[in-house]
Design a protein around this motif. Structure first.
Motif, PDB file in Angstrom:
ATOM      1  N   ASP A 120       0.842  -1.191   0.000  1.00  0.00           N
ATOM      2  CA  ASP A 120       0.000   0.000   0.000  1.00  0.00           C
ATOM      3  C   ASP A 120       0.883   1.249   0.000  1.00  0.00           C
ATOM      4  O   ASP A 120       1.331   1.698   1.053  1.00  0.00           O
ATOM      5  N   PRO A 121       1.128   1.819  -1.190  1.00  0.00           N
ATOM      6  CA  PRO A 121       1.985   3.005  -1.251  1.00  0.00           C
ATOM      7  C   PRO A 121       1.317   4.247  -0.688  1.00  0.00           C
ATOM      8  O   PRO A 121       1.976   5.253  -0.461  1.00  0.00           O
ATOM      9  N   TYR A 122       0.016   4.153  -0.433  1.00  0.00           N
ATOM     10  CA  TYR A 122      -0.747   5.332  -0.016  1.00  0.00           C
ATOM     11  C   TYR A 122      -0.839   5.512   1.499  1.00  0.00           C
ATOM     12  O   TYR A 122      -1.477   6.455   1.962  1.00  0.00           O
ATOM     13  N   VAL A 123      -0.203   4.623   2.251  1.00  0.00           N
ATOM     14  CA  VAL A 123      -0.238   4.743   3.713  1.00  0.00           C
ATOM     15  C   VAL A 123       0.241   6.145   4.090  1.00  0.00           C
ATOM     16  O   VAL A 123       1.294   6.590   3.680  1.00  0.00           O
ATOM     17  N   ARG A 124      -0.581   6.851   4.807  1.00  0.00           N
ATOM     18  CA  ARG A 124      -0.306   8.199   5.313  1.00  0.00           C
ATOM     19  C   ARG A 124      -0.285   9.291   4.243  1.00  0.00           C
ATOM     20  O   ARG A 124      -0.048  10.443   4.549  1.00  0.00           O
ATOM     21  N   SER A 125      -0.507   8.967   2.966  1.00  0.00           N
ATOM     22  CA  SER A 125      -0.439   9.981   1.906  1.00  0.00           C
ATOM     23  C   SER A 125      -1.403  11.130   2.154  1.00  0.00           C
ATOM     24  O   SER A 125      -1.004  12.302   2.140  1.00  0.00           O
ATOM     25  N   LYS A 126      -2.665  10.789   2.372  1.00  0.00           N
ATOM     26  CA  LYS A 126      -3.662  11.839   2.556  1.00  0.00           C
ATOM     27  C   LYS A 126      -3.344  12.666   3.807  1.00  0.00           C
ATOM     28  O   LYS A 126      -3.420  13.894   3.781  1.00  0.00           O
ATOM     29  N   GLU A 127      -2.968  12.004   4.874  1.00  0.00           N
ATOM     30  CA  GLU A 127      -2.620  12.704   6.116  1.00  0.00           C
ATOM     31  C   GLU A 127      -1.467  13.685   5.888  1.00  0.00           C
ATOM     32  O   GLU A 127      -1.499  14.829   6.355  1.00  0.00           O
ATOM     33  N   MET A 128      -0.456  13.251   5.155  1.00  0.00           N
ATOM     34  CA  MET A 128       0.693  14.117   4.878  1.00  0.00           C
ATOM     35  C   MET A 128       0.284  15.334   4.042  1.00  0.00           C
ATOM     36  O   MET A 128       0.711  16.463   4.316  1.00  0.00           O
ATOM     37  N   MET A 129      -0.555  15.104   3.034  1.00  0.00           N
ATOM     38  CA  MET A 129      -1.004  16.221   2.195  1.00  0.00           C
ATOM     39  C   MET A 129      -1.893  17.177   2.986  1.00  0.00           C
ATOM     40  O   MET A 129      -1.779  18.394   2.837  1.00  0.00           O
ATOM     41  N   LEU A 130      -2.758  16.636   3.830  1.00  0.00           N
ATOM     42  CA  LEU A 130      -3.626  17.493   4.646  1.00  0.00           C
ATOM     43  C   LEU A 130      -2.803  18.341   5.612  1.00  0.00           C
ATOM     44  O   LEU A 130      -3.116  19.518   5.828  1.00  0.00           O
ATOM     45  N   ASP A 131      -1.754  17.765   6.180  1.00  0.00           N
ATOM     46  CA  ASP A 131      -0.878  18.534   7.078  1.00  0.00           C
ATOM     47  C   ASP A 131      -0.215  19.689   6.331  1.00  0.00           C
ATOM     48  O   ASP A 131      -0.153  20.816   6.830  1.00  0.00           O
ATOM     49  N   ALA A 132       0.305  19.403   5.142  1.00  0.00           N
ATOM     50  CA  ALA A 132       0.953  20.450   4.342  1.00  0.00           C
ATOM     51  C   ALA A 132      -0.053  21.538   3.973  1.00  0.00           C
ATOM     52  O   ALA A 132       0.223  22.737   4.113  1.00  0.00           O
ATOM     53  N   LEU A 133      -1.212  21.120   3.540  1.00  0.00           N
ATOM     54  CA  LEU A 133      -2.252  22.065   3.137  1.00  0.00           C
ATOM     55  C   LEU A 133      -2.741  22.885   4.323  1.00  0.00           C
ATOM     56  O   LEU A 133      -2.931  24.109   4.207  1.00  0.00           O
ATOM     57  N   ALA A 134      -2.899  22.251   5.471  1.00  0.00           N
ATOM     58  CA  ALA A 134      -3.337  22.970   6.676  1.00  0.00           C
ATOM     59  C   ALA A 134      -2.336  24.057   7.055  1.00  0.00           C
ATOM     60  O   ALA A 134      -2.732  25.164   7.447  1.00  0.00           O
TER      61      ALA A 134
END
Length: 191
Positions: A120-134
């Motif tokens: 699963d290459p997507y582990v934590r992907s969304k979380e990381m992007m949301l942190d950057a965006l926040a």
């Protein structure tokens, strides 16, 4: 990036690794799963041995290429905030998001095969992007140039929609217009 033993790579080894990852994104986007690793090595300007020393399997290379694109996107947020005002940093990051999404869409076949293999290459992907965006949204809200009532989750959904609708390289002009329109909607006051 560091070696498995924890020692940093030599500068030339890091450059070769970076060139391989960039070439892999391009070649997998063009050829999908039929991409030849030798072509990736050639486009990166390295020998096959260098490629296999860094990435012993196709799956390892696909995952590393995706994670590298993700890291470039997320690492851009603090760098942009250091070099420009928050609103412009957000807009620049939005462009980087489209670059990331375009690469991801191009590699979709390879990534799908990777997931099917159990990785699963997507582990934590969304979380990381949301942190950057926040961090970008918060900086803009603190500067008074971006509405404070916009959540990173909502902004992520908007950017994902733009990427899905206009994420192909030939649609870049439309994507840029949509990003500008989205940014206009974030303004705290009219121009």
């Amino acid at each position: 990036m560091t070696r498995a033993e924890g020692r940093p790579l030599r500068a030339d080894a890091q450059r070769n690794r970076d060139k391989i990852l960039s070439a892999a994104v391009r070649v997998f986007a063009e050829d999908g799963l039929s991409a030849h690793l030798e072509r990736i090595a050639k486009e990166a300007g390295v020998g096959s041995g260098t490629l296999y020393r860094n990435f012993p399997t196709r799956e390892v290379l696909i995952e590393a290429a995706y994670r590298n694109e993700l890291a470039k996107l997320c690492d851009a947020a603090p760098q942009l905030l250091e070099s420009m005002p928050p609103k412009q940093a957000l807009r620049a990051w939005m462009g980087h998001f489209i670059d990331y999404a375009t690469a991801k869409l191009g590699m979709a076949e390879a990534l799908r095969a990777l997931v099917e293999s159990g990785v699963d290459p997507y582990v934590r992907s969304k979380e990381m992007m949301l942190d950057a965006l926040a961090s970008l949204l918060e900086a803009g809200a603190q500067a008074g140039t971006i509405r404070a009532d916009i959540s990173a989750t909502d902004m992520f959904a908007a950017l994902t929609g733009i990427a899905l609708a206009s994420g192909k390289p030939e649609q870049r002009e439309q994507a840029e217009r949509l990003l500008d329109l989205t940014l206009d909607g974030l303004r705290t006051s009219p121009r």
